[in-house]
Design a protein around this motif. Sequence first.
Motif, PDB file in Angstrom:
ATOM      1  N   GLN A  22      52.686  54.826  45.557  1.00  0.00           N
ATOM      2  CA  GLN A  22      53.345  55.265  46.358  1.00  0.00           C
ATOM      3  C   GLN A  22      52.860  54.289  48.120  1.00  0.00           C
ATOM      4  O   GLN A  22      53.647  53.982  48.626  1.00  0.00           O
ATOM      5  CB  GLN A  22      53.065  56.754  47.308  1.00  0.00           C
ATOM      6  CG  GLN A  22      53.403  57.196  48.472  1.00  0.00           C
ATOM      7  CD  GLN A  22      53.486  59.005  48.971  1.00  0.00           C
ATOM      8  OE1 GLN A  22      52.159  59.033  48.274  1.00  0.00           O
ATOM      9  NE2 GLN A  22      54.395  58.734  49.634  1.00  0.00           N
ATOM     10  N   LEU A  23      52.207  54.465  48.191  1.00  0.00           N
ATOM     11  CA  LEU A  23      50.571  53.271  49.970  1.00  0.00           C
ATOM     12  C   LEU A  23      50.538  52.750  48.919  1.00  0.00           C
ATOM     13  O   LEU A  23      49.632  52.353  48.146  1.00  0.00           O
ATOM     14  CB  LEU A  23      50.154  54.680  50.211  1.00  0.00           C
ATOM     15  CG  LEU A  23      50.905  56.251  50.853  1.00  0.00           C
ATOM     16  CD1 LEU A  23      50.164  56.712  51.685  1.00  0.00           C
ATOM     17  CD2 LEU A  23      52.020  55.517  51.972  1.00  0.00           C
ATOM     18  N   TYR A  24      50.052  51.695  50.262  1.00  0.00           N
ATOM     19  CA  TYR A  24      49.400  50.631  49.633  1.00  0.00           C
ATOM     20  C   TYR A  24      48.514  50.185  50.849  1.00  0.00           C
ATOM     21  O   TYR A  24      48.883  50.442  52.210  1.00  0.00           O
ATOM     22  CB  TYR A  24      50.495  49.344  49.208  1.00  0.00           C
ATOM     23  CG  TYR A  24      50.753  49.590  48.901  1.00  0.00           C
ATOM     24  CD1 TYR A  24      50.534  48.603  47.173  1.00  0.00           C
ATOM     25  CD2 TYR A  24      51.979  50.154  48.049  1.00  0.00           C
ATOM     26  CE1 TYR A  24      51.247  48.841  45.898  1.00  0.00           C
ATOM     27  CE2 TYR A  24      52.793  50.456  47.267  1.00  0.00           C
ATOM     28  CZ  TYR A  24      52.727  49.712  45.302  1.00  0.00           C
ATOM     29  OH  TYR A  24      53.302  49.567  44.410  1.00  0.00           O
ATOM     30  N   TYR A  25      47.238  49.694  50.595  1.00  0.00           N
ATOM     31  CA  TYR A  25      46.261  48.694  51.857  1.00  0.00           C
ATOM     32  C   TYR A  25      46.171  47.008  51.845  1.00  0.00           C
ATOM     33  O   TYR A  25      46.354  47.034  50.492  1.00  0.00           O
ATOM     34  CB  TYR A  25      44.287  48.845  51.346  1.00  0.00           C
ATOM     35  CG  TYR A  25      44.428  48.894  51.636  1.00  0.00           C
ATOM     36  CD1 TYR A  25      43.978  48.628  53.813  1.00  0.00           C
ATOM     37  CD2 TYR A  25      43.441  47.443  52.001  1.00  0.00           C
ATOM     38  CE1 TYR A  25      42.662  48.556  54.433  1.00  0.00           C
ATOM     39  CE2 TYR A  25      42.688  46.794  52.783  1.00  0.00           C
ATOM     40  CZ  TYR A  25      42.155  47.370  53.847  1.00  0.00           C
ATOM     41  OH  TYR A  25      41.309  46.148  54.550  1.00  0.00           O
ATOM     42  N   THR A  68      37.963  53.984  47.573  1.00  0.00           N
ATOM     43  CA  THR A  68      36.994  53.408  47.803  1.00  0.00           C
ATOM     44  C   THR A  68      37.309  51.714  46.985  1.00  0.00           C
ATOM     45  O   THR A  68      37.828  52.095  46.206  1.00  0.00           O
ATOM     46  CB  THR A  68      35.580  53.787  47.383  1.00  0.00           C
ATOM     47  OG1 THR A  68      35.536  54.929  48.375  1.00  0.00           O
ATOM     48  CG2 THR A  68      34.521  52.453  47.688  1.00  0.00           C
ATOM     49  N   LEU A  69      36.988  50.764  48.289  1.00  0.00           N
ATOM     50  CA  LEU A  69      37.887  49.641  47.915  1.00  0.00           C
ATOM     51  C   LEU A  69      36.286  48.582  47.100  1.00  0.00           C
ATOM     52  O   LEU A  69      35.802  48.404  48.066  1.00  0.00           O
ATOM     53  CB  LEU A  69      38.812  48.295  47.762  1.00  0.00           C
ATOM     54  CG  LEU A  69      39.756  49.558  48.908  1.00  0.00           C
ATOM     55  CD1 LEU A  69      40.804  48.711  49.877  1.00  0.00           C
ATOM     56  CD2 LEU A  69      40.369  50.073  47.451  1.00  0.00           C
ATOM     57  N   VAL A  70      36.349  48.010  45.762  1.00  0.00           N
ATOM     58  CA  VAL A  70      34.940  47.201  46.062  1.00  0.00           C
ATOM     59  C   VAL A  70      35.499  45.545  45.838  1.00  0.00           C
ATOM     60  O   VAL A  70      36.550  45.809  44.904  1.00  0.00           O
ATOM     61  CB  VAL A  70      34.206  48.234  44.597  1.00  0.00           C
ATOM     62  CG1 VAL A  70      32.906  47.279  43.802  1.00  0.00           C
ATOM     63  CG2 VAL A  70      33.469  49.753  44.879  1.00  0.00           C
ATOM     64  N   TRP A  71      34.321  45.083  45.840  1.00  0.00           N
ATOM     65  CA  TRP A  71      34.759  43.467  45.719  1.00  0.00           C
ATOM     66  C   TRP A  71      33.597  42.806  45.249  1.00  0.00           C
ATOM     67  O   TRP A  71      31.854  43.634  45.990  1.00  0.00           O
ATOM     68  CB  TRP A  71      35.661  42.583  46.668  1.00  0.00           C
ATOM     69  CG  TRP A  71      35.555  42.669  47.513  1.00  0.00           C
ATOM     70  CD1 TRP A  71      35.174  41.617  48.315  1.00  0.00           C
ATOM     71  CD2 TRP A  71      35.634  43.784  49.027  1.00  0.00           C
ATOM     72  NE1 TRP A  71      34.463  41.838  49.361  1.00  0.00           N
ATOM     73  CE2 TRP A  71      34.767  43.391  50.070  1.00  0.00           C
ATOM     74  CE3 TRP A  71      35.761  45.225  48.611  1.00  0.00           C
ATOM     75  CZ2 TRP A  71      35.346  43.524  51.512  1.00  0.00           C
ATOM     76  CZ3 TRP A  71      35.948  45.302  50.396  1.00  0.00           C
ATOM     77  CH2 TRP A  71      35.906  44.962  51.050  1.00  0.00           C
ATOM     78  N   ASN A  72      33.504  42.246  45.133  1.00  0.00           N
ATOM     79  CA  ASN A  72      32.335  41.273  45.307  1.00  0.00           C
ATOM     80  C   ASN A  72      30.929  41.801  43.923  1.00  0.00           C
ATOM     81  O   ASN A  72      30.103  41.895  44.179  1.00  0.00           O
ATOM     82  CB  ASN A  72      30.866  40.900  46.446  1.00  0.00           C
ATOM     83  CG  ASN A  72      32.212  39.652  47.402  1.00  0.00           C
ATOM     84  OD1 ASN A  72      32.882  39.051  46.614  1.00  0.00           O
ATOM     85  ND2 ASN A  72      32.237  39.794  48.726  1.00  0.00           N
ATOM     86  N   ALA A  79      36.154  52.043  52.445  1.00  0.00           N
ATOM     87  CA  ALA A  79      36.501  52.899  52.639  1.00  0.00           C
ATOM     88  C   ALA A  79      38.182  53.357  52.965  1.00  0.00           C
ATOM     89  O   ALA A  79      37.796  53.188  54.066  1.00  0.00           O
ATOM     90  CB  ALA A  79      36.299  54.349  53.682  1.00  0.00           C
ATOM     91  N   VAL A  80      39.246  53.313  52.226  1.00  0.00           N
ATOM     92  CA  VAL A  80      40.704  52.999  53.269  1.00  0.00           C
ATOM     93  C   VAL A  80      40.991  54.798  53.691  1.00  0.00           C
ATOM     94  O   VAL A  80      40.861  55.803  53.845  1.00  0.00           O
ATOM     95  CB  VAL A  80      41.300  52.773  51.769  1.00  0.00           C
ATOM     96  CG1 VAL A  80      42.473  53.249  52.936  1.00  0.00           C
ATOM     97  CG2 VAL A  80      40.982  51.706  50.881  1.00  0.00           C
ATOM     98  N   LEU A  85      47.507  52.275  55.821  1.00  0.00           N
ATOM     99  CA  LEU A  85      47.992  52.519  54.338  1.00  0.00           C
ATOM    100  C   LEU A  85      49.394  52.219  54.444  1.00  0.00           C
ATOM    101  O   LEU A  85      49.614  53.163  55.925  1.00  0.00           O
ATOM    102  CB  LEU A  85      47.461  53.619  53.845  1.00  0.00           C
ATOM    103  CG  LEU A  85      46.156  54.035  52.528  1.00  0.00           C
ATOM    104  CD1 LEU A  85      45.994  55.087  52.186  1.00  0.00           C
ATOM    105  CD2 LEU A  85      46.022  52.550  52.151  1.00  0.00           C
ATOM    106  N   GLN A  86      50.482  52.061  53.926  1.00  0.00           N
ATOM    107  CA  GLN A  86      51.391  51.521  54.381  1.00  0.00           C
ATOM    108  C   GLN A  86      52.932  51.391  52.978  1.00  0.00           C
ATOM    109  O   GLN A  86      51.664  51.087  51.876  1.00  0.00           O
ATOM    110  CB  GLN A  86      51.972  50.291  55.262  1.00  0.00           C
ATOM    111  CG  GLN A  86      50.918  50.413  56.205  1.00  0.00           C
ATOM    112  CD  GLN A  86      51.858  48.732  57.144  1.00  0.00           C
ATOM    113  OE1 GLN A  86      52.874  48.422  57.669  1.00  0.00           O
ATOM    114  NE2 GLN A  86      50.662  47.788  57.552  1.00  0.00           N
TER     115      GLN A  86
END
Length: 922
Positions: A22-25, A68-72, A79-80, A85-86
Amino acid sequence: MRRIYLLFFLAASVFVFAQNSQLYYSGTFLNHKNKPQNFLKVYNKNSGIYELTDEKGFAIIAAKPYDTLVWNNGKNKYAVLSYNLQELKNILDSRVEKQNVQNIYSKDYDNSITKYNDDTFSIENSKTVLSKNSDKYYYSVRKLKQKNDSLFKLKTIQQRDLFLNGNFTTSFEVKSRNSIPKTQNKYVQGRAENGNWVWRGPETNEMFSFGPDISTLGFDNQSYEFDENGSLVNLSNGILPAKIYNDDIFKTTVGFKNQLKVNAFIKEGYQEKIRLSLDLGQQKDQMYFEDQFNIVNTIDGRLNFNINGYLLNFGLNYNENKATNTNRIAFFNRVYQNYLLTPISFSNSQNIFLSNQLQRSYSSNADNPFYLFNQDKKYNYKNNHRQYNAEFSKKWRNFKLNLIQSYRTERYWNYDHYQPSTVGFNGGINNERIQNNSFYNSSILGNYSLGDYYFRNIFTFNFILNHTKSDVFNSLYQLSNQYQRTSQDYIFNYDMEINESDFMMGLNLGNSFYVSNTSNNNKYWLPKANAFVLFKDIFHWNNFNFKVLGSYTQLSSEPEITRSYASYFTTLLNAQNAFKYFPASEVQGFNGLSTIDTKEWKAGIALKLGYRINIEGEYFNRKINNDVFPVFENQQLQLKNLANHTYSGYDLSFNYENVRLFQNMFMNHRISFFSYKDIVNKVVSGYNNLPISGFNDIYKTLSGGNPLGIVMGSYFDRNKDGQMIIDENGFPKKADGFKIIANPTPDFILKFNHNFNYKRFSLDINWEWKKGGEIWNGTEVVLDYYGRSFQSGEDRNTKNYVFEGVNSEGNLNQIAVDFYNLSQDVSQNRWSRYGYLGVAENYVQKADYIKINNISLSAKFPINYTSRMLTLTFYVNNVLLWQENKGADPTQNFYDTDNGRGLDFFNLPSFKTFGCMVSFKF
């Protein structure tokens, strides 16, 4: 009633199609060098989904507030928040330049509907002339030209204004360690001999701490190379009582971070023409070990032009990182292990050298932690990163073209070494590892849109070319490994959106190609389909919305050629030989592998009840075929496609927002529930139960029909009724071989996010509860074995204990035993009799925990009622409140490897951070 029927009809049909969420970052994600990177994998830890960034590091990922978004590889987290969000359509619209439709003027039409009146004030009938003093805006006129008898064209001089803004942020952090295993502080180095407790000093190379009670001993104050106070003797008159040594290697440290961002831009009217951005940063990050730190310096510059609708963007980024040491060879784990095993009767800090210039330690089979830290070089790790970007974009009515070129270089330098007399490397060892990476990315993106707000269609084509090279040199074996990959992605997308007053529907269809020179198969059919249906103001209730969504996606990928798999060397060693771990070889190559193919589908619903309550739920199922794992064959490290597995689960969230407690006081709450499982469906013949992490005698494995990464180890022998078999000595019998003993997968994870706002103050609290999952506590095993654990100190005097079970004939056990019989060899006591790793099954512990991830208090202070702002923030991170296992934070990984969760072998404790940040916006 007709609207209700329509609702159920569309809810049933939407599962055929899908949409991500529904929502995206959306945003730009940076790699570990704080640089934007294409094809960087960004994971949503709550939902388990991931997306790849584009050539500018930009990605759109389905998320919910406080996910919680994780990379690397998990090193970066974010933390979003809800305002980040849109809706997907809003994100896409914001990235498409818009123009207003211009009115069409027709003189004939005006003449047909308007009666001509003689305008005495028109220019042609004016009795005056235009002069400099005729109007205050005279100097804004650049050109006045008569087009025909009644039309004059006036061109103005656009005013150009120079703006300068930015912000400066400085922060400092105080770091300390979180929990570590509790050790006994009563018994000294030694063992029982002839029925008596005997202290055995360092010269005996004794490793056990099963000696006498330190309260019965004293220092003889004689010359003794291993202790300035002398040797230990029985306490008597004239003898100084022995003291407990506790040379803590952990310190409370302070780090800092400074960042300056400056923007200078020129605007003509409301349009920005030129922008120059400069970002300078410096950071010193202290570890909780003394004199262990890293320093990061960054420079990021961007220059943007808008020339008659042509957008040109240029970027330059430089990053430099220096560290005293890294944990690539498990250096810090080695230090930590020797610290915990040091007997209370030995001081590591008195001196690190003996008279023969060898290290001074409590045994020749152990290291002095301070000796390991004693190094000639100040920095044993350096890396630098350079990136250059150029972008061109232009829009012609409904068509937009975007061209992007980027080039990035990376250089890593590690100097891994141990000095002479280090255990396992008596003559010393060193390896200089140099890795040079280069990345070239080219992207062409074009999209054509039709329709309007109520019915929009967008056709998109994206071509992406990636060329990557990596050279790795290890001086220990004088080996050089070279890897190269050129890959191409062709992506086709069609987006459709219908927007009515109380109904909205979206559809996305697409297909992509993946072509690579390192893969033995290219993919030309990678379809995806996403859809959602939104009903607004259902039952005519204001702001009561219902949404159904779903998606189906196919994706092909390959292992990153810049990643090192050298840590897999641990699987060749038994845990008792962990001191020999020194990785200095790389995987042979990445060619000839099949692509890792992923098929994923999702289905979910979202409810918005008024202006405060949002409820969302989603089920996901991701099937991963031909996944790649490292193996050792013919004394070489290789990669192979070995297994298919399915990752599935649920993600639910409840939001309660904008709740007013009293005047100027508002709060927001979010609760999210996440549960998943990752089951191995198939393993290539001959590789079932292959170790993928850990040691040769305790490891995580690929096992068909079981969760991915389940733990295998030794276990107690039992009869068919599950009763433990007791041997002839009265102790439980250890079975032969290994079996599955632990599952690290949790039952669920609950996250709680609370936000309170009062005027200019804001308080945020984020905490979580993880229920279920298991961990093998190898740290406690070894501490038990050597008599350093707290429990072995408490129980070693236990006598006449009868273990519950049956003997080999099936009769109930009645043999009473002493946990430590002084008449027997030390290897026969309860904790040492089973060997270095004991019985692994006996050390499986629950990994439940409740901890506070973050508490922050912020205050904003406007300056003179302008846009300038001073923000002050106090925060504390990673405060562990409760954990069920004994020892380190259960979220820490084995030897800091990516797939080491579930194994604890002297895992480093986590950081507890207290910080203050001051930000000035100007």
